[in-house]
Design an enzyme around this catalytic site. Structure first.
Site: not given
Length: 278
Positions: A9, A44, A128, A167, A169, A240, A265-266
Site C-alpha cells: 500500500d 500496490e 494484484y 493479493d 482480493n 493474500d 492493512d495487509h
C-alpha cells in the site's frame, strides 16, 4: 527457497514518508529483510509511470542489499500512481522477466498488476487482483479478470510448475474471514469471486496455507485500515495467498503470515519450499 509476498500500500510512503504509518511500514520491511528471503513480491506499489526514483532505489538498497529488482507501474489509460507491482530477487538469480497482458477488461492490463519471473525449473508470478469495488461496480470486470488470469496460469503450468503469490482480493471460505455472515455481499466475499477461486484451485493449484493448516481459524492477512480496532479485535480476512502447482504441493515446508505489529492493512506472507526435492 524462502519467498515473501506483501501488499505494501504505497512503496513511496514506505521509503520516503514521515508519518507514524510510514514508520510502521519500514518496520515491516526490516522484518522481511531479517528473513533473508530469496525473492520478495510487492503489490500496490503506487509508483509513477517512470517507476522507482533514485531516492526509492537508494531506500531499497538500504533495506535489501544484494538484491536486484524489477517493477511495473500503472500506465495510460489507467490511473497514474495506481496499483503496480515489484519483485526483488537475490543477485545470484538471473530469471527471465515478463510483464504479461492477459486480455483483461480495459484498463486492467495497464494497471501493472502482474510480473512473472521464469527460472530454469519453475515460474514465479505475482498478482494484484482488481477489487470488485464499492457497490460491486467492478464485479463483472473482475470476473472476466479471474477467468483470464486462471487461463494465463494454466498456460504457464503446461510448460513448467508455477508458484503464485499476491493479493487475490478474495476470502475463499467462511473460515477465511472473521465475520462471514455479514459479508456475503461485500467485495472479496461474493459468491462469484469465491466460485472463481474454487475454479482456480480446480485448474491444478494448491492453497498452501490451507493445505498445511486445514482447520486453522483466526489466521488472516488483512485488517481494515480505517477501523482502529480491526487488528486489536482480529477482525480480519485472508485474501493474500501462496499457491503452487499441485505437483509441487508436497514440497512446501511452510506457508505462514509474518507479524506486522500494530500496522493495519495487509501483512506479509511467506512460503518455504524445497524445489530441489527428487
Amino acid at each position: 527457497m524462502k519467498l515473501i509476498s506483501w501488499n505494501i500500500d504505497s512503496l513511496n510512503a514506505a521509503l520516503t514518508g514521515t508519518s507514524d504509518r510510514s514508520e510502521q511500514t519500514r518496520a515491516v520491511l526490516k522484518t522481511i529483510a531479517a528473513q533473508d528471503p530469496d525473492t520478495i513480491a510487492i503489490q500496490e506499489t503506487k509508483l509513477g509511470a517512470s517507476g522507482l526514483t533514485k531516492k526509492h532505489q537508494a531506500g531499497l538498497a538500504e533495506f535489501f542489499p544484494g538484491y536486484q529488482y524489477v517493477w511495473r507501474s500503472s500506465e495510460e489509460p489507467a490511473r497514474k500512481g495506481y496499483a503496480g507491482t515489484l519483485y526483488l530477487y537475490k543477485d545470484e538469480y538471473t530469471p527471465t522477466v515478463t510483464y504479461p497482458v492477459i486480455d483483461a477488461p480495459s484498463p486492467m492490463d495497464q494497471e501493472g498488476r502482474i510480473i512473472t519471473l521464469e527460472f530454469p525449473d519453475f515460474f514465479l508470478t505475482e498478482v494484484y487482483t482488481p477489487n470488485a469495488g464499492n457497490g460491486l461496480k467492478r464485479l463483472a470486470e473482475r470476473e472476466v479478470w479471474d477467468d483470464r488470469f486462471r487461463e494465463y496460469l494454466q498456460s504457464l503450468d503446461q510448460e513448467k510448475p508455477v508458484l503464485v503469490s499476491g493479493d487475490l482480493n478474495v476470502a475463499h471460505e467462511e473460515i477465511d474471514l472473521a465475520h462471514p455472515g455479514s459479508n456475503h455481499h461485500s467485495a472479496g466475499f461474493t459468491d462469484e469471486e469465491r466460485s472463481h477461486f474454487t475454479k482456480l484451485l480446480a485448474a491444478g493449484f494448491t492453497d498452501t496455507f490451507r493445505q498445511l493448516n486445514p482447520d486453522a481459524v483466526g489466521k488472516y492477512t488483512w485488517w481494515a485500515q480505517r477501523s482502529l480496532t480491526s487488528k486489536v479485535n482480529n477482525s480480519g480476512w485472508r485474501i493474500d495467498y501462496w499457491l503452487v502447482s499441485n505437483r509441487l504441493a508436497d514440497r512446501v515446508t511452510n506457508s505462514t503470515m509474518l507479524d506486522s505489529g500494530e500496522r493495519r492493512d495487509h501483512t506479509p506472507i511467506m512460503l518455504e519450499i524445497d524445489l530441489q526435492a527428487d
